[in-house]
Design a protein around this motif. Structure first.
Motif, PDB file in Angstrom:
ATOM      1  N   LEU A 248      32.352  50.040  36.288  1.00 20.25           N
ATOM      2  CA  LEU A 248      33.358  49.070  35.621  1.00 20.25           C
ATOM      3  C   LEU A 248      34.479  50.040  34.785  1.00 20.25           C
ATOM      4  O   LEU A 248      35.482  49.695  34.713  1.00 20.25           O
ATOM      5  CB  LEU A 248      32.719  47.667  34.778  1.00 20.25           C
ATOM      6  CG  LEU A 248      33.702  47.085  34.035  1.00 20.25           C
ATOM      7  CD1 LEU A 248      34.632  46.198  35.133  1.00 20.25           C
ATOM      8  CD2 LEU A 248      33.060  46.128  33.019  1.00 20.25           C
ATOM      9  N   GLU A 249      33.924  50.709  34.047  1.00 17.13           N
ATOM     10  CA  GLU A 249      34.633  51.672  33.115  1.00 17.13           C
ATOM     11  C   GLU A 249      35.606  52.615  33.950  1.00 17.13           C
ATOM     12  O   GLU A 249      36.711  52.878  33.494  1.00 17.13           O
ATOM     13  CB  GLU A 249      33.886  52.344  32.276  1.00 17.13           C
ATOM     14  CG  GLU A 249      34.703  53.308  31.436  1.00 17.13           C
ATOM     15  CD  GLU A 249      33.556  54.122  30.268  1.00 17.13           C
ATOM     16  OE1 GLU A 249      34.226  55.095  29.830  1.00 17.13           O
ATOM     17  OE2 GLU A 249      32.559  54.081  30.410  1.00 17.13           O
ATOM     18  N   HIS A 250      35.050  53.116  34.996  1.00 18.78           N
ATOM     19  CA  HIS A 250      35.845  54.309  35.743  1.00 18.78           C
ATOM     20  C   HIS A 250      36.161  53.783  37.042  1.00 18.78           C
ATOM     21  O   HIS A 250      37.254  54.511  37.523  1.00 18.78           O
ATOM     22  CB  HIS A 250      34.892  55.492  35.908  1.00 18.78           C
ATOM     23  CG  HIS A 250      34.393  56.160  34.634  1.00 18.78           C
ATOM     24  ND1 HIS A 250      35.157  56.841  34.099  1.00 18.78           N
ATOM     25  CD2 HIS A 250      33.132  56.046  34.090  1.00 18.78           C
ATOM     26  CE1 HIS A 250      34.446  57.352  32.694  1.00 18.78           C
ATOM     27  NE2 HIS A 250      33.354  56.714  32.978  1.00 18.78           N
ATOM     28  N   GLN A 251      35.858  52.800  37.727  1.00 17.84           N
ATOM     29  CA  GLN A 251      36.125  52.344  38.961  1.00 17.84           C
ATOM     30  C   GLN A 251      36.411  50.822  38.925  1.00 17.84           C
ATOM     31  O   GLN A 251      35.583  50.224  39.617  1.00 17.84           O
ATOM     32  CB  GLN A 251      35.374  52.607  40.339  1.00 17.84           C
ATOM     33  CG  GLN A 251      35.369  54.304  40.261  1.00 17.84           C
ATOM     34  CD  GLN A 251      34.424  54.712  41.341  1.00 17.84           C
ATOM     35  OE1 GLN A 251      33.055  54.571  41.433  1.00 17.84           O
ATOM     36  NE2 GLN A 251      34.953  55.021  42.572  1.00 17.84           N
ATOM     37  N   PRO A 252      37.146  50.281  38.287  1.00 23.31           N
ATOM     38  CA  PRO A 252      37.323  48.698  37.934  1.00 23.31           C
ATOM     39  C   PRO A 252      37.493  47.964  39.226  1.00 23.31           C
ATOM     40  O   PRO A 252      36.855  46.974  39.532  1.00 23.31           O
ATOM     41  CB  PRO A 252      38.355  48.550  36.762  1.00 23.31           C
ATOM     42  CG  PRO A 252      39.155  49.937  36.635  1.00 23.31           C
ATOM     43  CD  PRO A 252      38.147  50.875  37.189  1.00 23.31           C
ATOM     44  N   VAL A 253      38.101  48.623  40.168  1.00 25.20           N
ATOM     45  CA  VAL A 253      38.815  48.005  41.441  1.00 25.20           C
ATOM     46  C   VAL A 253      37.501  47.901  42.134  1.00 25.20           C
ATOM     47  O   VAL A 253      37.332  46.704  42.905  1.00 25.20           O
ATOM     48  CB  VAL A 253      39.928  48.655  42.230  1.00 25.20           C
ATOM     49  CG1 VAL A 253      40.178  47.849  43.500  1.00 25.20           C
ATOM     50  CG2 VAL A 253      41.037  48.941  41.319  1.00 25.20           C
ATOM     51  N   LYS A 254      36.581  48.513  42.228  1.00 23.94           N
ATOM     52  CA  LYS A 254      35.321  48.603  43.212  1.00 23.94           C
ATOM     53  C   LYS A 254      34.534  47.366  42.423  1.00 23.94           C
ATOM     54  O   LYS A 254      33.929  46.675  43.189  1.00 23.94           O
ATOM     55  CB  LYS A 254      34.535  49.807  43.015  1.00 23.94           C
ATOM     56  CG  LYS A 254      33.143  49.754  43.715  1.00 23.94           C
ATOM     57  CD  LYS A 254      32.287  50.968  43.413  1.00 23.94           C
ATOM     58  CE  LYS A 254      32.959  52.508  43.963  1.00 23.94           C
ATOM     59  NZ  LYS A 254      31.959  53.339  43.956  1.00 23.94           N
ATOM     60  N   VAL A 255      34.278  47.453  41.274  1.00 22.40           N
ATOM     61  CA  VAL A 255      33.652  45.931  40.657  1.00 22.40           C
ATOM     62  C   VAL A 255      34.381  44.775  41.130  1.00 22.40           C
ATOM     63  O   VAL A 255      33.686  43.803  41.333  1.00 22.40           O
ATOM     64  CB  VAL A 255      33.450  46.416  39.231  1.00 22.40           C
ATOM     65  CG1 VAL A 255      32.937  45.007  38.541  1.00 22.40           C
ATOM     66  CG2 VAL A 255      32.824  47.491  38.905  1.00 22.40           C
ATOM     67  N   MET A 256      35.633  44.838  41.004  1.00 23.25           N
ATOM     68  CA  MET A 256      36.448  43.528  41.177  1.00 23.25           C
ATOM     69  C   MET A 256      35.874  43.132  42.743  1.00 23.25           C
ATOM     70  O   MET A 256      35.679  41.957  43.132  1.00 23.25           O
ATOM     71  CB  MET A 256      37.865  43.669  41.270  1.00 23.25           C
ATOM     72  CG  MET A 256      38.453  43.929  39.830  1.00 23.25           C
ATOM     73  SD  MET A 256      40.113  44.633  39.898  1.00 23.25           S
ATOM     74  CE  MET A 256      40.381  45.037  38.330  1.00 23.25           C
ATOM     75  N   ALA A 257      35.850  44.007  43.633  1.00 17.17           N
ATOM     76  CA  ALA A 257      35.514  43.694  45.079  1.00 17.17           C
ATOM     77  C   ALA A 257      33.969  43.436  45.096  1.00 17.17           C
ATOM     78  O   ALA A 257      33.709  42.480  45.874  1.00 17.17           O
ATOM     79  CB  ALA A 257      35.928  44.860  45.914  1.00 17.17           C
ATOM     80  N   MET A 258      33.187  44.171  44.277  1.00 25.03           N
ATOM     81  CA  MET A 258      31.754  43.765  44.448  1.00 25.03           C
ATOM     82  C   MET A 258      31.634  42.403  44.059  1.00 25.03           C
ATOM     83  O   MET A 258      30.688  41.442  44.585  1.00 25.03           O
ATOM     84  CB  MET A 258      30.950  44.740  43.595  1.00 25.03           C
ATOM     85  CG  MET A 258      30.923  46.275  44.006  1.00 25.03           C
ATOM     86  SD  MET A 258      30.512  47.487  42.840  1.00 25.03           S
ATOM     87  CE  MET A 258      28.960  46.697  41.967  1.00 25.03           C
ATOM     88  N   GLU A 259      32.201  41.892  42.719  1.00 21.82           N
ATOM     89  CA  GLU A 259      32.045  40.710  42.350  1.00 21.82           C
ATOM     90  C   GLU A 259      32.725  39.517  43.150  1.00 21.82           C
ATOM     91  O   GLU A 259      32.836  38.178  42.731  1.00 21.82           O
ATOM     92  CB  GLU A 259      32.541  40.520  40.973  1.00 21.82           C
ATOM     93  CG  GLU A 259      31.742  41.607  39.997  1.00 21.82           C
ATOM     94  CD  GLU A 259      30.335  40.947  39.725  1.00 21.82           C
ATOM     95  OE1 GLU A 259      30.008  39.815  39.829  1.00 21.82           O
ATOM     96  OE2 GLU A 259      29.258  41.759  39.734  1.00 21.82           O
ATOM     97  N   GLY A 260      33.976  40.024  43.912  1.00 20.11           N
ATOM     98  CA  GLY A 260      34.671  39.010  44.671  1.00 20.11           C
ATOM     99  C   GLY A 260      35.565  38.363  43.606  1.00 20.11           C
ATOM    100  O   GLY A 260      36.073  37.095  43.828  1.00 20.11           O
TER     101      GLY A 260
END
Length: 468
Positions: A248-260
């Protein structure tokens, strides 16, 4: 045949296919090498024959899995020069030395002691042989260290500079090697390897216990495997949570996709359990969600704001459906592994660890779960990084070789045919090895009661199983 296809998509598919075959073997080898070291150490300490018998049993399986991992890894690495030459050129000054360090410190260590480990027990003696086994186990961990360092740098690049040729070069090797995501990814992967191996060992032990609950070898391997699942699964879940916070700190866009999370949430984001991410409409259809729980998990506050993909240019979105579902498969399997460990703990406390057929059937069913979780985690990590190969700095489309789609597609078909033929044969052989019990003659503590009652004891001069 492939006219009109996207060469980059085909190159990505080829790498994903070969990597999917490859990653399961190192994950198994890392855990199994450590398990072999533990078995031999227990044999040296306790002198119990069951441990060296189990060592010899799993050693054959390790040799086959190790060989398959080496072959699949070599084939995969060639693609850097064929399909991803631009990536190799731009990142070579960074990735090349890290791969060379892996060969010099890990592969040579493994190769140097593997022969002694496989064939040297009767030649070098038990203590030196245990040292060789330990070196192989340490070598697999060192290999994981360097490979994950290189991949983590691609996820969270630090410690580098860009020269006049547009190449990434090392400015600070310590910052480059120990980049922000590396410690979390290393712990998460090594624990995943141990859990993967424990599930396979537990499944094999359970399979044989279903046939005969008194076999000593399967009893020992099943007990050890269930202890691993019981103790390590909660640690893995905690490590995964910390890895997620780092992401979440370093790749927030990845977390956005993971969480939908297509939309930003200013006063607490929901945890979407299930649904169908629709990139076109930028929403998760048929969502089943728990209000504000995602903010509580990721920010430890119910009302903490969380950004969404609406704050990111669409050309920088990862493939949301794949990332979204791969993440849920990984997490779901993680909790199933935890459930298996707790179930085994309950049966252990009740004295039914070796008699519970339901537990044994669950363990057999969960045998492949570790491999599936590793694959799902890798898919989450790599698709979530898209559309970049070096996150935020080098796009995937700029990393590919200037090849036509038919050339890439033809090699992809060749890989599919050869891999399924070769590795299917290898897996079938591994399953046949596992289908045989470690010792058909050695039984548990209650199995020889009739013989003892009749005054019959085992022959003193019987050859030990490990020497047969």
């Amino acid at each position: 045949m492939f006219e009109g296809w996207d060469a980059v998509v085909l190159a990505r598919a080829q790498f994903a296919f070969t990597m999917s075959f490859h990653i399961v073997f190192p994950a198994f080898s890392i855990g199994l090498a450590s398990y072999l070291a533990v078995l031999e150490a227990l044999w040296l300490i306790t002198k119990r024959e069951v441990f060296i018998n189990l060592f010899n049993y799993w050693l054959k399986i390790f040799a086959v899995a190790f060989g398959m991992g080496v072959v699949s890894g070599i084939v995969m690495s060639y693609q850097f020069g064929t399909n991803w030459s631009a990536f190799a050129d731009k990142t070579g000054p960074v990735i090349g030395p890290l791969m060379a360090y892996e060969v010099l410190t890990a592969f040579f260590l493994e190769a140097g002691f593997l022969g002694v480990m496989l064939f040297g027990l009767e030649r070098v003696g038990p203590r030196l042989h245990f040292f060789a086994t330990l070196m192989v186990a340490i070598g697999t961990l060192i290999s994981a260290f360097w490979i994950l360092s290189a991949n983590s740098w691609m996820q969270t690049p630090t410690g580098h500079a860009v020269n006049e040729h547009g190449q990434f070069v090392a400015a600070d090797w310590l910052k480059l090697i120990f980049n922000p995501s590396f410690p979390f990814r290393l712990v998460h992967m090594v624990l995943a390897a141990y859990l993967t191996t424990s599930l396979v060992v537990g499944a094999v032990g359970a399979w044989h216990l279903l046939r005969d609950p008194h076999l000593a070898g399967p009893r020992v391997m099943f007990s050890m495997a269930m202890w691993m699942a019981t103790l390590v699964a909660p640690i893995q879940i905690l490590a995964g949570d910390q890895h997620g916070l780092n992401t979440l700190e370093h790749q927030p866009v990845k977390v956005m996709a993971m969480e939908g999370h297509f939309q930003s949430h200013k006063d607490g984001a929901p945890l979407i359990l299930f649904g169908w991410p629709d990139e076109k409409d930028a929403k998760v259809k048929y969502a089943i969600e728990i209000p504000k729980l995602s903010s509580l998990i990721l920010k430890h506050s119910l009302d903490a704001p969380l950004g969404g993909l609406d704050s990111v240019p669409r050309e920088n979105w990862p493939p949301v459906p794949i990332t979204f579902w791969a993440f849920r498969v990984m997490v779901g399997l993680g909790f199933l592994i935890l459930g298996l460990g707790l179930f085994s703990l309950l049966m252990r406390v009740r004295g039914k660890l070796y008699e519970s057929r339901l537990l044994h059937m669950c363990a057999v069913t969960m045998g492949p779960a570790g491999f599936m979780a590793v694959l799902a985690g890798w898919i989450t990590t790599e698709t979530g990084r898209q559309p970049f190969t070096v996150y935020g700095l080098l796009r995937t489309v700029d990393s590919a070789s200037p090849l036509a789609a038919p050339a890439v597609g033809s090699s992809l078909i060749a890989f599919i045919i050869v891999y399924f033929a070769v590795f299917t044969a290898g897996v079938i052989y591994l399953l046949r090895l596992m289908a045989q019990p470690p010792h058909q003659g050695e039984r548990g503590p209650t199995s020889d009661l009739p013989a003892r009652a009749a005054g019959i004891t085992p022959a003193a001069g019987a050859a030990p199983e490990g020497a047969r």
